[in-house]
Design a protein around this motif. Structure first.
Motif, PDB file in Angstrom:
ATOM      1  N   VAL A 205    -110.924 -77.084 -27.570  1.00  0.00           N
ATOM      2  CA  VAL A 205    -109.611 -77.422 -27.672  1.00  0.00           C
ATOM      3  C   VAL A 205    -109.051 -77.086 -26.204  1.00  0.00           C
ATOM      4  O   VAL A 205    -109.866 -76.618 -25.397  1.00  0.00           O
ATOM      5  N   ASP A 206    -108.079 -78.009 -25.821  1.00  0.00           N
ATOM      6  CA  ASP A 206    -107.424 -77.845 -24.563  1.00  0.00           C
ATOM      7  C   ASP A 206    -106.241 -76.879 -24.820  1.00  0.00           C
ATOM      8  O   ASP A 206    -105.313 -77.002 -25.763  1.00  0.00           O
ATOM      9  N   ALA A 207    -106.070 -75.692 -23.984  1.00  0.00           N
ATOM     10  CA  ALA A 207    -105.257 -74.598 -24.393  1.00  0.00           C
ATOM     11  C   ALA A 207    -104.170 -74.744 -23.021  1.00  0.00           C
ATOM     12  O   ALA A 207    -104.560 -74.520 -21.949  1.00  0.00           O
ATOM     13  N   MET A 208    -102.907 -75.047 -23.683  1.00  0.00           N
ATOM     14  CA  MET A 208    -101.878 -75.133 -22.351  1.00  0.00           C
ATOM     15  C   MET A 208    -100.972 -73.909 -22.596  1.00  0.00           C
ATOM     16  O   MET A 208    -100.305 -73.653 -23.660  1.00  0.00           O
ATOM     17  N   PRO A 209    -100.816 -73.084 -21.499  1.00  0.00           N
ATOM     18  CA  PRO A 209     -99.845 -72.134 -21.489  1.00  0.00           C
ATOM     19  C   PRO A 209     -98.508 -72.494 -21.633  1.00  0.00           C
ATOM     20  O   PRO A 209     -97.884 -73.391 -20.739  1.00  0.00           O
ATOM     21  N   PHE A 210     -97.532 -71.852 -22.282  1.00  0.00           N
ATOM     22  CA  PHE A 210     -96.262 -72.096 -22.463  1.00  0.00           C
ATOM     23  C   PHE A 210     -95.699 -70.655 -23.087  1.00  0.00           C
ATOM     24  O   PHE A 210     -96.205 -70.451 -24.269  1.00  0.00           O
ATOM     25  N   LEU A 211     -94.919 -70.220 -22.466  1.00  0.00           N
ATOM     26  CA  LEU A 211     -94.126 -68.687 -23.033  1.00  0.00           C
ATOM     27  C   LEU A 211     -92.970 -69.252 -23.647  1.00  0.00           C
ATOM     28  O   LEU A 211     -91.952 -69.345 -23.008  1.00  0.00           O
ATOM     29  N   PRO A 212     -92.890 -69.176 -24.973  1.00  0.00           N
ATOM     30  CA  PRO A 212     -91.490 -69.269 -25.749  1.00  0.00           C
ATOM     31  C   PRO A 212     -90.600 -68.130 -25.588  1.00  0.00           C
ATOM     32  O   PRO A 212     -91.197 -67.208 -25.215  1.00  0.00           O
ATOM     33  N   THR A 213     -89.275 -68.533 -25.630  1.00  0.00           N
ATOM     34  CA  THR A 213     -88.436 -67.489 -25.675  1.00  0.00           C
ATOM     35  C   THR A 213     -88.670 -66.513 -26.788  1.00  0.00           C
ATOM     36  O   THR A 213     -88.245 -65.110 -26.543  1.00  0.00           O
ATOM     37  N   GLU A 214     -89.279 -66.942 -27.767  1.00  0.00           N
ATOM     38  CA  GLU A 214     -89.309 -66.040 -28.887  1.00  0.00           C
ATOM     39  C   GLU A 214     -90.182 -64.911 -28.641  1.00  0.00           C
ATOM     40  O   GLU A 214     -90.291 -63.889 -28.781  1.00  0.00           O
ATOM     41  N   SER A 215     -91.455 -65.643 -27.812  1.00  0.00           N
ATOM     42  CA  SER A 215     -92.440 -64.430 -27.480  1.00  0.00           C
ATOM     43  C   SER A 215     -91.973 -63.616 -26.481  1.00  0.00           C
ATOM     44  O   SER A 215     -92.318 -62.161 -26.572  1.00  0.00           O
ATOM     45  N   THR A 216     -91.091 -64.156 -25.612  1.00  0.00           N
ATOM     46  CA  THR A 216     -90.421 -63.228 -24.531  1.00  0.00           C
ATOM     47  C   THR A 216     -89.716 -61.833 -25.351  1.00  0.00           C
ATOM     48  O   THR A 216     -89.750 -60.883 -24.813  1.00  0.00           O
ATOM     49  N   ARG A 217     -88.648 -62.434 -26.235  1.00  0.00           N
ATOM     50  CA  ARG A 217     -88.182 -61.398 -27.129  1.00  0.00           C
ATOM     51  C   ARG A 217     -89.098 -60.337 -27.618  1.00  0.00           C
ATOM     52  O   ARG A 217     -88.823 -59.112 -27.817  1.00  0.00           O
ATOM     53  N   MET A 218     -89.909 -60.879 -28.349  1.00  0.00           N
ATOM     54  CA  MET A 218     -90.966 -59.975 -28.994  1.00  0.00           C
ATOM     55  C   MET A 218     -91.826 -59.096 -27.956  1.00  0.00           C
ATOM     56  O   MET A 218     -91.890 -57.902 -28.220  1.00  0.00           O
ATOM     57  N   ALA A 219     -92.130 -59.555 -26.921  1.00  0.00           N
ATOM     58  CA  ALA A 219     -92.957 -58.970 -25.965  1.00  0.00           C
ATOM     59  C   ALA A 219     -92.015 -57.672 -25.473  1.00  0.00           C
ATOM     60  O   ALA A 219     -92.412 -56.360 -25.156  1.00  0.00           O
TER      61      ALA A 219
END
Length: 374
Positions: A205-219
């Motif tokens: 697959v092509d893996a495109m980096p995108f950091l969602p705000t949900e993931s920022t909150r979780m981190a």
């Protein structure tokens, strides 16, 4: 009690029909399914006793108020969510009801504010993404971990989903090429990965980096050392359509809805539909913790998650106030419930300290394949 009324907006759509079925399976006997075309809801009559199907127009305050009246909980499965924002949530609050939104992200929660729900609960982002993408990684990730998440596959795309994707562009939703490192979002930290082989995916697959705000909150909540989030595509069809849409004048983005749905259909040619959500804790020792979920239909799965959120609220497992689902739902009980759901082909949780899976649930796919197991 199970006889309390649940009003499900969009209750016979792509997501809502599954949510309504799951609520009935949980023993809730009074469900009102609403939308602009009640005839579509007739297919549920034979499955769910006492189902009430009604017309509702969310652009008509009187119609929406009538739909929410007498409800203990209002479940919003309608879209596009970034145009609905807090409209349905405010109607639910006015009716004295709890509220669960299968979608809705930062803009919806900001529009609603924090004072509307004081003795009732409102839960946003109670679907797959956002929702499970912020919840399931909490099963394996802890403070100081480096985590990598991959989400995607080859699935159909509904017009409402395409509209949400087109509108979900900007700092409220996340940042392309960014990663979470050492307590902050680091811009342009990652690059796209082309035709990469990932452990849980059945093809490159092509893996495109995108950091969602949900993931920022979780981190931030977990105190992660690093978080990398990639969206996986089986071809360049959808990313290319998005690049064209986001480069155009925002006034004309609605015209790209059909372009996106066609791109998704082109990805399905010659493939069985599949969707993967995987999160892996990266460890220098090579023994990493991971969680992976496989399904064929992310829309139906979002409906199942929304039903679990609604049940948690009705059973007073969620405190009053306004929340995101990944912040208040219990990851373990959610995973345990999903592993029994026929929509989930497999759900695996691998502990780094164990030579075998800490928790494994698996179902054969139609062709008997077993991709996705550790």
């Amino acid at each position: 009690m199970a006889d309390r009324l649940i009003a499900a907006l969009g209750g016979y759509g792509e997501v809502g029909a599954t949510a309504v079925r799951r609520l009935a399976e949980h023993g809730y006997t009074r469900i009102r399914a609403g939308g602009r075309n009640p005839i579509r809801g007739r297919t549920l009559f034979g499955e769910i006793p006492n189902l009430e199907v009604s017309y509702v127009d969310i652009d008509d305050p009187g119609s929406l108020a009538e739909f929410c009246s007498d409800a203990e909980l209002v479940l919003n499965c309608a879209g596009p969510s970034y145009r609905i924002l807090d409209t349905v949530a405010r109607a639910a609050a006015a009716a004295g009801a709890h509220y669960v939104d299968v979608a809705g992200d930062v803009p919806a929660r900001r529009a609603l504010g924090t004072t509307t729900f004081t003795d009732r609960a409102a839960v946003f982002s109670a679907g797959l993404m956002p929702g499970l993408t912020g919840l399931l990684p909490r099963l394996v990730a802890t403070a100081g971990d480096r985590v990598e998440i991959h989400v995607g596959g080859a699935v159909r795309m509904t017009p409402a989903s395409a509209a949400d994707i087109l509108l979900a562009n900007g700092p409220d939703f996340g940042e392309s090429l960014a990663a979470w490192r050492s307590g902050t979002v680091t811009s342009r930290a990652l690059t796209p990965l082309r035709r990469v082989e990932l452990p849980e995916f059945p093809e490159p697959v092509d893996a495109m980096p995108f950091l969602p705000t949900e993931s920022t909150r979780m981190a931030a909540d977990l105190g992660l050392a690093e978080l990398r989030f990639y969206t996986a595509y089986v071809s360049e069809a959808i990313p290319s359509a998005l690049v064209m849409a986001w480069a155009d004048d925002p006034e004309f983005r609605g015209g790209y809805i059909e372009t996106l749905t066609r791109a998704a259909m082109s990805d399905l040619r010659g493939r069985d539909p599949y969707y993967v959500l995987s999160a892996r804790v990266l460890a220098d020792s090579g023994k990493s913790s991971s969680v992976a979920l496989h399904a064929a239909d992310p829309y139906q799965l979002s409906g199942a998650v929304a039903a679990l959120a609604a049940v948690a609220v009705l059973r007073e497992k969620v405190r009053p106030g306004v929340h995101f689902a990944d912040e208040v739902l219990d990851p373990r009980s959610t995973a345990d419930a999903l592993r029994h759901d026929p929509l989930v082909q497999s759900l695996t949780i691998q502990a780094a300290t164990s030579s075998s899976a800490d928790h494994v649930a698996h179902r054969e796919t139609d062709n008997g394949s077993r991709w996705g197991q550790p």
